[in-house]
Design a protein around this motif. Structure first.
Motif, PDB file in Angstrom:
ATOM      1  N   UNK A 136       0.859  -1.185   0.182  1.00  0.00           N
ATOM      2  CA  UNK A 136       0.322   0.120  -0.187  1.00  0.00           C
ATOM      3  C   UNK A 136       0.798   1.050   0.015  1.00  0.00           C
ATOM      4  N   UNK A 137       1.736   1.599   0.857  1.00  0.00           N
ATOM      5  CA  UNK A 137       2.694   2.256   0.722  1.00  0.00           C
ATOM      6  C   UNK A 137       4.008   2.419  -0.388  1.00  0.00           C
ATOM      7  N   UNK A 138       3.940   1.764  -1.414  1.00  0.00           N
ATOM      8  CA  UNK A 138       4.810   0.809  -1.922  1.00  0.00           C
ATOM      9  C   UNK A 138       3.826   2.274  -3.204  1.00  0.00           C
ATOM     10  N   UNK A 139       3.074   1.576  -2.964  1.00  0.00           N
ATOM     11  CA  UNK A 139       1.691   2.570  -4.797  1.00  0.00           C
ATOM     12  C   UNK A 139       1.376   4.228  -3.608  1.00  0.00           C
ATOM     13  N   UNK A 140       1.497   4.614  -2.882  1.00  0.00           N
ATOM     14  CA  UNK A 140       1.637   5.282  -2.156  1.00  0.00           C
ATOM     15  C   UNK A 140       2.560   6.094  -2.993  1.00  0.00           C
ATOM     16  N   UNK A 141       3.346   6.271  -2.107  1.00  0.00           N
ATOM     17  CA  UNK A 141       4.941   6.549  -3.006  1.00  0.00           C
ATOM     18  C   UNK A 141       4.820   6.560  -4.688  1.00  0.00           C
ATOM     19  N   UNK A 142       4.294   5.430  -5.496  1.00  0.00           N
ATOM     20  CA  UNK A 142       4.343   5.399  -6.889  1.00  0.00           C
ATOM     21  C   UNK A 142       3.625   7.193  -7.028  1.00  0.00           C
ATOM     22  N   UNK A 143       2.530   7.044  -6.216  1.00  0.00           N
ATOM     23  CA  UNK A 143       1.361   8.781  -7.090  1.00  0.00           C
ATOM     24  C   UNK A 143       2.225   9.477  -6.332  1.00  0.00           C
ATOM     25  N   UNK A 144       2.911   9.228  -5.367  1.00  0.00           N
ATOM     26  CA  UNK A 144       3.807  10.792  -4.816  1.00  0.00           C
ATOM     27  C   UNK A 144       5.005  10.966  -5.803  1.00  0.00           C
ATOM     28  N   UNK A 145       5.749  10.019  -6.355  1.00  0.00           N
ATOM     29  CA  UNK A 145       6.446   9.998  -7.789  1.00  0.00           C
ATOM     30  C   UNK A 145       6.411  10.741  -8.601  1.00  0.00           C
ATOM     31  N   UNK A 146       4.756  10.488  -9.204  1.00  0.00           N
ATOM     32  CA  UNK A 146       4.559  10.787 -10.157  1.00  0.00           C
ATOM     33  C   UNK A 146       4.169  12.617 -10.214  1.00  0.00           C
ATOM     34  N   UNK A 147       3.071  12.997  -9.186  1.00  0.00           N
ATOM     35  CA  UNK A 147       2.963  14.022  -8.630  1.00  0.00           C
ATOM     36  C   UNK A 147       4.441  14.646  -8.328  1.00  0.00           C
ATOM     37  N   UNK A 148       5.433  14.991  -7.796  1.00  0.00           N
ATOM     38  CA  UNK A 148       6.648  15.714  -7.924  1.00  0.00           C
ATOM     39  C   UNK A 148       6.872  15.095 -10.195  1.00  0.00           C
ATOM     40  N   UNK A 149       6.709  14.157 -10.608  1.00  0.00           N
ATOM     41  CA  UNK A 149       7.239  14.324 -11.897  1.00  0.00           C
ATOM     42  C   UNK A 149       6.166  15.783 -13.022  1.00  0.00           C
ATOM     43  N   UNK A 150       4.848  15.693 -12.263  1.00  0.00           N
ATOM     44  CA  UNK A 150       3.917  16.551 -12.676  1.00  0.00           C
ATOM     45  C   UNK A 150       4.557  18.160 -12.441  1.00  0.00           C
ATOM     46  N   UNK A 151       5.198  18.599 -11.557  1.00  0.00           N
ATOM     47  CA  UNK A 151       5.937  19.423 -10.750  1.00  0.00           C
ATOM     48  C   UNK A 151       4.818  19.829  -9.477  1.00  0.00           C
ATOM     49  N   UNK A 152       4.083  19.069  -9.045  1.00  0.00           N
ATOM     50  CA  UNK A 152       3.484  19.814  -7.625  1.00  0.00           C
ATOM     51  C   UNK A 152       4.531  18.901  -6.515  1.00  0.00           C
ATOM     52  N   UNK A 153       4.214  20.574  -5.896  1.00  0.00           N
ATOM     53  CA  UNK A 153       4.642  20.806  -4.821  1.00  0.00           C
ATOM     54  C   UNK A 153       4.436  19.465  -3.404  1.00  0.00           C
ATOM     55  N   UNK A 154       5.559  19.284  -2.902  1.00  0.00           N
ATOM     56  CA  UNK A 154       5.115  18.056  -1.573  1.00  0.00           C
ATOM     57  C   UNK A 154       5.512  19.039  -0.387  1.00  0.00           C
ATOM     58  N   UNK A 155       4.717  18.244   0.830  1.00  0.00           N
ATOM     59  CA  UNK A 155       4.760  19.174   1.911  1.00  0.00           C
ATOM     60  C   UNK A 155       4.989  17.523   3.039  1.00  0.00           C
ATOM     61  N   UNK A 156       5.358  17.439   3.690  1.00  0.00           N
ATOM     62  CA  UNK A 156       4.885  16.193   4.910  1.00  0.00           C
ATOM     63  C   UNK A 156       3.950  15.630   5.245  1.00  0.00           C
ATOM     64  N   UNK A 157       2.484  17.045   5.179  1.00  0.00           N
ATOM     65  CA  UNK A 157       1.361  17.143   5.214  1.00  0.00           C
ATOM     66  C   UNK A 157       0.563  16.273   4.981  1.00  0.00           C
ATOM     67  N   UNK A 158       1.497  16.620   3.082  1.00  0.00           N
ATOM     68  CA  UNK A 158       0.675  16.726   2.408  1.00  0.00           C
ATOM     69  C   UNK A 158       0.769  14.952   1.624  1.00  0.00           C
TER      70      UNK A 158
END
Length: 317
Positions: free
Chosen positions: A100-122
């Motif tokens: 489950x966390x692997x899938x979440x990390x892939x989604x977060x990585x895709x968001x980073x590739x799209x230029x979305x800023x990530x913070x700890x809460x997000x």
């Protein structure tokens, strides 16, 4: 999400490294040196013996979450400890690496590739969402197995299985043990949803209502809905267990009834046999040519009389 020509393990390491740069340090309890270094650096206790309370330690909020997840075809109890800070999120998995966390990390990585800023809460919001979805899938799997157990309980309650073999105490005991294991899993699933909800409330406190307010409210609503669904499955198990216990009581009563009928039928012939087993000096019926047949007929009559009385009263049903 794996690029062509990149080994999955290498891609996983790349994703973890990129997310660590963004602020999420993903650790495992088996990584002793890395875990000890993170604890020394931030002054945190992230060990499995820290307990189940969510507390504030320095600039971090340490939140343990325990769940029942289905991974590799097996239901496992797992624990994840989150340390949410202003600039960094640390997660420590106990044992196996969670899909489950692997899938979440892939989604977060895709968001980073799209230029979305990530913070700890997000990032923690995405992790809690992924864990809730995995818990939902696990509960669906448990519910499917409960439907199979319901058929077994129905067969036991009806008295016969599909092979027309009478279901005995051993069959009922085996089904009861399986239901007991399922009850423990569902009870832990309910507890896991409570811990997820607690983590969501701590996240709302740390992030504020303006940033994740609507999305976090939806997530908390989903967590509470799944908890109610888990409680429904728990009540279903209890009803099945009660049905099994009722069936077992009925079968025990039937066994006692059979022995009672057998005792009632054979008591008069036993008394007759005991009477003629005495060493009397004179027994006139022994001199009669038809005396033996008379005794045998009376013995049979005395045996049938209680049987006819029991059948007339309907005690054989």
């Amino acid at each position: 999400m794996t690029e062509p020509g990149i080994h999955p393990h290498a891609a996983t390491g790349l994703i973890d490294a990129r997310l660590a740069q963004a602020g999420w340090q993903r650790l495992n309890a088996q990584q002793g040196e890395a875990l000890a270094a993170a604890q020394r650096l931030h002054g945190l206790d992230l060990s499995s013996a820290r307990g189940r309370a969510a507390i504030e330690e320095g600039d971090f909020i340490v939140i343990p979450v325990e769940l029942v997840l289905c991974q590799d075809g097996e239901f496992r109890e797992t624990r994840v400890i989150f340390a949410l800070g202003h600039q960094q999120l640390i997660s420590v998995e106990q044992g196996l690496r969670l899909h489950a966390l692997d899938r979440a990390s892939e989604q977060l990585f895709a968001s980073m590739a799209d230029g979305c800023a990530l913070d700890p809460c997000t990032m923690m919001f995405c992790l809690l969402e992924a864990l809730n979805e995995a818990a939902h899938a696990s509960l669906r799997g448990i519910a499917a197995r409960l439907d199979e157990r319901s058929d077994a309980v129905a067969a036991a309650s009806g008295g016969f299985d599909t092979a027309k073999r009478q279901a005995g105490v051993a069959d009922i005991a085996g089904t009861a043990m399986a239901l007991g294991e399922a009850e423990e899993l569902v009870a832990k699933a309910v507890e896991g949803q409570l811990m997820l909800a607690r983590a969501g409330r701590w996240l709302r406190r740390a992030a504020g209502d303006a940033r994740l307010g609507p999305r976090l409210s939806v997530l908390l609503s989903d967590i509470h809905s799944l908890r109610r669904y888990a409680r429904f499955q728990h009540d279903k198990i209890r009803n099945l267990q009660q049905s099994l216990m009722t069936t077992l009581d009925i079968k025990q009563n039937q066994v006692i009834k059979v022995f009672t009928v057998v005792t009632a039928v054979f008591t008069p012939p036993t008394l007759v046999a005991a009477f003629y087993g005495q060493n009397f000096a004179y027994m006139p019926e022994l001199a009669l040519p038809w005396g033996e047949w008379m005794v045998m007929g009376l013995t049979g009559l005395f045996a049938l009389m209680p049987l006819a009385y029991i059948k007339r009263k309907g005690w054989m049903r």
